[in-house]
Design a protein around this motif. Structure first.
Motif, mmCIF file in Angstrom:
data_model
loop_
_atom_site.group_PDB
_atom_site.id
_atom_site.type_symbol
_atom_site.label_atom_id
_atom_site.label_comp_id
_atom_site.label_asym_id
_atom_site.label_seq_id
_atom_site.Cartn_x
_atom_site.Cartn_y
_atom_site.Cartn_z
ATOM 1 N N LYS A 191 16.698 -5.264 9.014
ATOM 2 C CA LYS A 191 16.985 -5.302 9.942
ATOM 3 C C LYS A 191 17.727 -6.736 10.743
ATOM 4 C CE LYS A 191 14.799 -5.124 15.616
ATOM 5 N NZ LYS A 191 13.936 -5.509 16.144
ATOM 6 N N HIS A 192 16.793 -7.542 9.901
ATOM 7 C CA HIS A 192 17.874 -9.025 10.054
ATOM 8 C C HIS A 192 18.162 -9.537 8.780
ATOM 9 C CE1 HIS A 192 15.522 -9.954 14.131
ATOM 10 N NE2 HIS A 192 14.031 -8.861 13.116
ATOM 11 N N GLY A 193 18.518 -9.152 8.141
ATOM 12 C CA GLY A 193 19.421 -9.036 6.610
ATOM 13 C C GLY A 193 18.326 -10.393 6.300
ATOM 14 N N LEU A 194 17.557 -10.603 6.289
ATOM 15 C CA LEU A 194 16.595 -11.443 5.675
ATOM 16 C C LEU A 194 17.375 -11.323 3.476
ATOM 17 C CD1 LEU A 194 13.468 -11.830 7.217
ATOM 18 C CD2 LEU A 194 15.173 -12.956 7.866
ATOM 19 N N LYS A 195 17.425 -12.588 2.960
ATOM 20 C CA LYS A 195 17.428 -12.329 1.864
ATOM 21 C C LYS A 195 16.806 -12.139 0.569
ATOM 22 C CE LYS A 195 21.730 -15.084 2.321
ATOM 23 N NZ LYS A 195 23.110 -16.040 2.637
ATOM 24 N N VAL A 196 16.347 -10.988 0.598
ATOM 25 C CA VAL A 196 14.941 -10.572 -0.840
ATOM 26 C C VAL A 196 15.698 -10.049 -1.581
ATOM 27 C CG1 VAL A 196 12.917 -9.089 -0.602
ATOM 28 C CG2 VAL A 196 13.159 -10.771 1.227
ATOM 29 N N MET A 197 15.851 -8.409 -1.362
ATOM 30 C CA MET A 197 16.882 -8.071 -2.411
ATOM 31 C C MET A 197 18.140 -7.891 -1.093
ATOM 32 S SD MET A 197 13.385 -6.583 -4.365
ATOM 33 C CE MET A 197 13.943 -5.877 -5.830
ATOM 34 N N ASP A 198 19.062 -7.064 -2.070
ATOM 35 C CA ASP A 198 20.194 -5.286 -1.738
ATOM 36 C C ASP A 198 19.256 -4.549 -1.020
ATOM 37 O OD1 ASP A 198 20.939 -3.699 -2.867
ATOM 38 O OD2 ASP A 198 20.918 -4.820 -4.453
ATOM 39 N N SER A 199 20.251 -4.280 -0.009
ATOM 40 C CA SER A 199 19.424 -3.003 1.260
ATOM 41 C C SER A 199 19.269 -2.192 -0.071
ATOM 42 C CB SER A 199 20.301 -3.210 2.561
ATOM 43 O OG SER A 199 21.019 -2.772 2.118
ATOM 44 N N THR A 200 20.240 -1.689 -0.558
ATOM 45 C CA THR A 200 19.797 -0.607 -1.631
ATOM 46 C C THR A 200 17.981 -0.708 -2.130
ATOM 47 O OG1 THR A 200 21.980 -0.353 -1.447
ATOM 48 C CG2 THR A 200 20.242 1.246 -3.576
ATOM 49 N N ALA A 201 17.942 -1.485 -2.701
ATOM 50 C CA ALA A 201 16.529 -1.831 -3.587
ATOM 51 C C ALA A 201 15.316 -1.896 -2.133
ATOM 52 C CB ALA A 201 17.099 -3.107 -3.770
ATOM 53 N N ILE A 202 15.686 -2.040 -1.550
ATOM 54 C CA ILE A 202 14.533 -3.081 -0.110
ATOM 55 C C ILE A 202 14.307 -1.681 0.252
ATOM 56 C CG2 ILE A 202 14.320 -3.345 2.707
ATOM 57 C CD1 ILE A 202 13.806 -5.467 0.172
ATOM 58 N N SER A 203 15.064 -0.727 0.773
ATOM 59 C CA SER A 203 15.186 0.997 0.775
ATOM 60 C C SER A 203 14.562 1.368 -0.276
ATOM 61 C CB SER A 203 16.111 1.488 1.216
ATOM 62 O OG SER A 203 16.812 0.546 2.831
ATOM 63 N N LEU A 204 14.922 1.683 -1.262
ATOM 64 C CA LEU A 204 13.797 2.453 -2.361
ATOM 65 C C LEU A 204 12.827 1.682 -2.801
ATOM 66 C CD1 LEU A 204 14.607 4.715 -4.975
ATOM 67 C CD2 LEU A 204 15.329 2.310 -6.105
#
Length: 243
Positions: A191-204
Motif C-alpha cells: 500500500k505504501h510502496g515501502l522498499k522491501v522487495m518488488d511487489s511481485t515478490a511481496i505478493s508471492l
C-alpha cells in the motif's frame, strides 16, 4: 554458538553487496567475509539456499533505459548473477562446505539445472545451494526468484540481506525522522510502496505466508544473529504490522 531459530532458510543478497567499497564488480575480501558468515550459520545445522542479484555487474532495467532490448538485457543480468554465484561458491568451498550452483537457464558446464527435488536433496545432505539466473524468465527480478525458490524448497524464512538496517517509513537519506519498522505486514508494504522487495515478490510471499526479515548484512555477525532469532532488522509478516 547457540541454537538456530530456523532449520532451512533462503538468503537473498543483492549483487551490490559483493562490490564492497569499489562500486563495481566483486571484492574478494567481501566475498570471503560473507562466505565465513554463511558457513558459521551452516555449522548450526541450518540448511541454506542462496539467491544473489547481478547488479554489481549488469542490470537489465538499466540497459533497457539506454536502448538495449529489455529481454536481452534481462538475460545478460541472469548471466551476471551466475558470475556472482560461482564466486561465492568458490569462497564457501574454501571454507570446507560443499556447495552447488543451480541455474534457471542451461549452463551445464558450470552449474546444475534447477530441479526442486534435487535442490532439496542437496540441502538434506548438508550442501549449500546457490540459485542462479533468477527465475530464468525476463521481466522478473531476483527478489521474485528468491521468494519463488524459498517457497519451492519450503524454507521457513526469507532473509533479505541489504546495506541498510531494515525497512523505514520513508527513505532515511531523503526524509529526516524516518523511522525503522521492527515489524510490518505485507499489505502495508504494498500500500505504501515501502522498499522491501518488488511487489511481485511481496505478493508471492504474502500468498504463501512466507515471512521475510530485512537486515543489514554489512554489519559483521548480523546474519548469525538473525538466524539465532535475535530481533534485528524488520520482519515482514501476514497481518498485524504497522500501518
Amino acid at each position: 554458538m547457540g541454537e538456530a531459530a530456523y532449520k532451512r532458510i533462503l538468503l537473498k543478497m543483492s549483487g551490490e553487496v559483493l562490490e564492497g567499497t569499489q562500486g563495481f564488480g566483486i571484492d574478494p575480501s567481501v566475498v570471503k567475509r560473507l562466505a565465513k558468515e554463511i558457513v558459521d550459520v551452516h555449522k548450526l545445522g541450518v540448511e541454506i539456499g542462496i539467491v544473489i542479484g547481478g547488479g554489481n555487474i549488469f542490470r537489465g532495467v538499466s540497459g533497457s533505459k539506454q536502448g538495449l532490448d529489455r529481454v536481452t538485457g534481462d538475460y545478460m543480468g541472469m548471466l551476471a548473477t551466475l558470475i556472482n554465484c560461482l564466486s561465492l561458491q568458490d569462497a564457501i568451498e574454501k571454507e570446507g562446505v560443499p556447495t552447488r550452483v543451480m541455474s534457471a537457464i542451461e549452463v551445464k558446464e558450470v552449474a546444475e539445472p534447477f530441479i526442486k527435488r534435487r535442490a532439496v536433496r542437496h540441502l538434506e545432505k548438508g550442501r549449500i545451494v546457490i540459485f542462479g539466473a533468477g527465475t530464468g524468465n525476463p521481466f522478473f527480478t531476483t527478489d521474485t526468484a528468491a521468494a519463488l525458490r524459498a517457497i519451492e524448497i519450503n524454507a521457513q524464512v526469507l532473509l533479505k540481506a541489504t546495506k541498510v538496517d531494515g525497512v523505514y517509513t520513508a527513505d532515511p537519506v531523503k526524509v529526516k525522522g524516518a523511522e525503522l519498522l521492527k515489524e510490518v505486514d505485507y499489505m502495508t508494504v504494498l500500500k505504501h510502496g515501502l522498499k522491501v522487495m518488488d511487489s511481485t515478490a511481496i505478493s508471492l510471499s504474502m500468498d504463501n505466508s512466507l515471512d521475510i526479515i530485512v537486515f543489514n548484512i554489512k554489519k559483521e555477525g548480523n546474519l548469525l544473529r538473525v538466524v539465532k532469532g535475535e530481533k534485528i532488522g524488520t520482519k515482514v509478516i501476514k497481518g498485524g504490522g504497522n500501518d
